[in-house]
Write a protein that holds these residues in place. Structure first.
Motif, PDB file in Angstrom:
ATOM      1  N   THR A  61      45.516  36.673  51.224  1.00  0.00           N
ATOM      2  CA  THR A  61      45.054  37.533  50.128  1.00  0.00           C
ATOM      3  C   THR A  61      44.509  36.738  48.948  1.00  0.00           C
ATOM      4  O   THR A  61      44.328  37.290  47.866  1.00  0.00           O
ATOM      5  CB  THR A  61      46.198  38.445  49.635  1.00  0.00           C
ATOM      6  OG1 THR A  61      47.285  37.626  49.208  1.00  0.00           O
ATOM      7  CG2 THR A  61      46.648  39.401  50.722  1.00  0.00           C
ATOM      8  N   PHE A  96      36.570  50.309  49.760  1.00  0.00           N
ATOM      9  CA  PHE A  96      37.685  49.989  48.865  1.00  0.00           C
ATOM     10  C   PHE A  96      37.089  49.465  47.561  1.00  0.00           C
ATOM     11  O   PHE A  96      35.870  49.324  47.447  1.00  0.00           O
ATOM     12  CB  PHE A  96      38.639  48.967  49.504  1.00  0.00           C
ATOM     13  CG  PHE A  96      37.966  47.698  49.963  1.00  0.00           C
ATOM     14  CD1 PHE A  96      37.892  46.591  49.138  1.00  0.00           C
ATOM     15  CD2 PHE A  96      37.410  47.611  51.236  1.00  0.00           C
ATOM     16  CE1 PHE A  96      37.266  45.433  49.559  1.00  0.00           C
ATOM     17  CE2 PHE A  96      36.795  46.452  51.675  1.00  0.00           C
ATOM     18  CZ  PHE A  96      36.725  45.363  50.832  1.00  0.00           C
ATOM     19  N   ASP A  97      37.928  49.214  46.558  1.00  0.00           N
ATOM     20  CA  ASP A  97      37.437  48.707  45.270  1.00  0.00           C
ATOM     21  C   ASP A  97      36.762  47.358  45.460  1.00  0.00           C
ATOM     22  O   ASP A  97      37.372  46.411  45.968  1.00  0.00           O
ATOM     23  CB  ASP A  97      38.584  48.566  44.268  1.00  0.00           C
ATOM     24  CG  ASP A  97      39.093  49.902  43.783  1.00  0.00           C
ATOM     25  OD1 ASP A  97      38.316  50.871  43.777  1.00  0.00           O
ATOM     26  OD2 ASP A  97      40.284  49.974  43.412  1.00  0.00           O
ATOM     27  N   TYR A 112      37.902  37.500  43.060  1.00  0.00           N
ATOM     28  CA  TYR A 112      39.005  38.424  43.300  1.00  0.00           C
ATOM     29  C   TYR A 112      38.515  39.513  44.244  1.00  0.00           C
ATOM     30  O   TYR A 112      37.345  39.921  44.180  1.00  0.00           O
ATOM     31  CB  TYR A 112      39.497  39.035  41.992  1.00  0.00           C
ATOM     32  CG  TYR A 112      40.174  38.022  41.109  1.00  0.00           C
ATOM     33  CD1 TYR A 112      41.494  37.645  41.359  1.00  0.00           C
ATOM     34  CD2 TYR A 112      39.506  37.429  40.049  1.00  0.00           C
ATOM     35  CE1 TYR A 112      42.123  36.699  40.569  1.00  0.00           C
ATOM     36  CE2 TYR A 112      40.126  36.487  39.255  1.00  0.00           C
ATOM     37  CZ  TYR A 112      41.437  36.130  39.513  1.00  0.00           C
ATOM     38  OH  TYR A 112      42.054  35.186  38.731  1.00  0.00           O
ATOM     39  N   ASN A 113      39.392  39.968  45.128  1.00  0.00           N
ATOM     40  CA  ASN A 113      38.974  40.954  46.117  1.00  0.00           C
ATOM     41  C   ASN A 113      40.201  41.639  46.709  1.00  0.00           C
ATOM     42  O   ASN A 113      41.327  41.180  46.528  1.00  0.00           O
ATOM     43  CB  ASN A 113      38.162  40.281  47.229  1.00  0.00           C
ATOM     44  CG  ASN A 113      39.015  39.331  48.036  1.00  0.00           C
ATOM     45  OD1 ASN A 113      39.658  39.721  49.003  1.00  0.00           O
ATOM     46  ND2 ASN A 113      39.044  38.050  47.625  1.00  0.00           N
ATOM     47  N   TYR A 114      39.952  42.742  47.418  1.00  0.00           N
ATOM     48  CA  TYR A 114      41.019  43.509  48.059  1.00  0.00           C
ATOM     49  C   TYR A 114      40.772  43.649  49.561  1.00  0.00           C
ATOM     50  O   TYR A 114      41.156  44.625  50.175  1.00  0.00           O
ATOM     51  CB  TYR A 114      41.125  44.893  47.411  1.00  0.00           C
ATOM     52  CG  TYR A 114      41.411  44.806  45.934  1.00  0.00           C
ATOM     53  CD1 TYR A 114      42.686  44.501  45.480  1.00  0.00           C
ATOM     54  CD2 TYR A 114      40.402  44.991  44.999  1.00  0.00           C
ATOM     55  CE1 TYR A 114      42.957  44.395  44.123  1.00  0.00           C
ATOM     56  CE2 TYR A 114      40.660  44.892  43.642  1.00  0.00           C
ATOM     57  CZ  TYR A 114      41.936  44.599  43.212  1.00  0.00           C
ATOM     58  OH  TYR A 114      42.206  44.487  41.876  1.00  0.00           O
ATOM     59  N   GLU A 117      44.124  43.170  51.665  1.00  0.00           N
ATOM     60  CA  GLU A 117      45.043  44.235  51.281  1.00  0.00           C
ATOM     61  C   GLU A 117      44.644  45.588  51.866  1.00  0.00           C
ATOM     62  O   GLU A 117      45.469  46.486  52.009  1.00  0.00           O
ATOM     63  CB  GLU A 117      45.121  44.370  49.746  1.00  0.00           C
ATOM     64  CG  GLU A 117      45.752  43.181  49.054  1.00  0.00           C
ATOM     65  CD  GLU A 117      44.764  42.070  48.714  1.00  0.00           C
ATOM     66  OE1 GLU A 117      45.096  41.233  47.870  1.00  0.00           O
ATOM     67  OE2 GLU A 117      43.653  42.022  49.286  1.00  0.00           O
ATOM     68  N   ASN A 118      43.363  45.735  52.205  1.00  0.00           N
ATOM     69  CA  ASN A 118      42.876  46.984  52.787  1.00  0.00           C
ATOM     70  C   ASN A 118      42.778  46.927  54.307  1.00  0.00           C
ATOM     71  O   ASN A 118      42.124  47.766  54.926  1.00  0.00           O
ATOM     72  CB  ASN A 118      41.538  47.374  52.153  1.00  0.00           C
ATOM     73  CG  ASN A 118      41.752  48.020  50.808  1.00  0.00           C
ATOM     74  OD1 ASN A 118      42.033  49.205  50.721  1.00  0.00           O
ATOM     75  ND2 ASN A 118      41.655  47.236  49.748  1.00  0.00           N
TER      76      ASN A 118
END
Length: 146
Positions: A61, A96-97, A112-114, A117-118
């Protein structure tokens, strides 16, 4: 010199060396942080304002990483770390965001990223033109960072 004093000093040096080695050995590197070069060309008048890198495995992550290397006329471009199916994938996911970054030559950005997490096991860079002009860009990137 007394053998007892010499042994004590030797043990102190060995203990200090062991402490230094344990501190240096505690550095944790992210899994897929090897930089890869990518090159893209944009020409908005021809409808070519958007492109993606190939997907690469994202193993943790951590932030992604991008470094602007080249841009004709020093123009910036917009970069976003998106989901993919992993190595060499050309399937991209943006449900996702997302966090966008303007990248100029010489910029180093921890993205930064998601993605992980997704639920995505891969990442790619989505690149968009920031100007109506025809130009090309070159950059280094990795899906994970140190």
């Amino acid at each position: 010199m007394d053998l007892k004093k010499l042994t004590g000093k030797l043990m102190t040096v060995v203990a200090a060396g062991a402490m230094v080695m344990s501190i240096g050995g505690g550095v944790v590197w992210a899994n897929n942080c090897k930089d890869e070069y990518a090159h893209m060309s944009f020409d908005e008048s021809a409808g070519e304002y958007l492109d993606y890198t190939r997907g690469r495995d994202k193993q943790d992550t951590s932030c992604g990483y991008i470094k602007g290397v080249y841009s004709s006329n020093d123009y910036s471009f917009n970069a976003t770390l998106v989901g993919s199916d992993g190595n060499d994938s050309h399937n991209y996911y943006e449900d996702f965001d997302l966090i966008d970054y303007d990248v100029f030559p010489g910029d180093e950005i921890w993205m930064y990223n998601y993605v992980k997490e997704n639920g995505y096991d891969g990442a790619a860079i989505k690149c968009e033109s920031n100007t109506g002009a025809e130009y090309s860009v070159g950059f280094l990137w990795s899906p994970d960072s140190v």
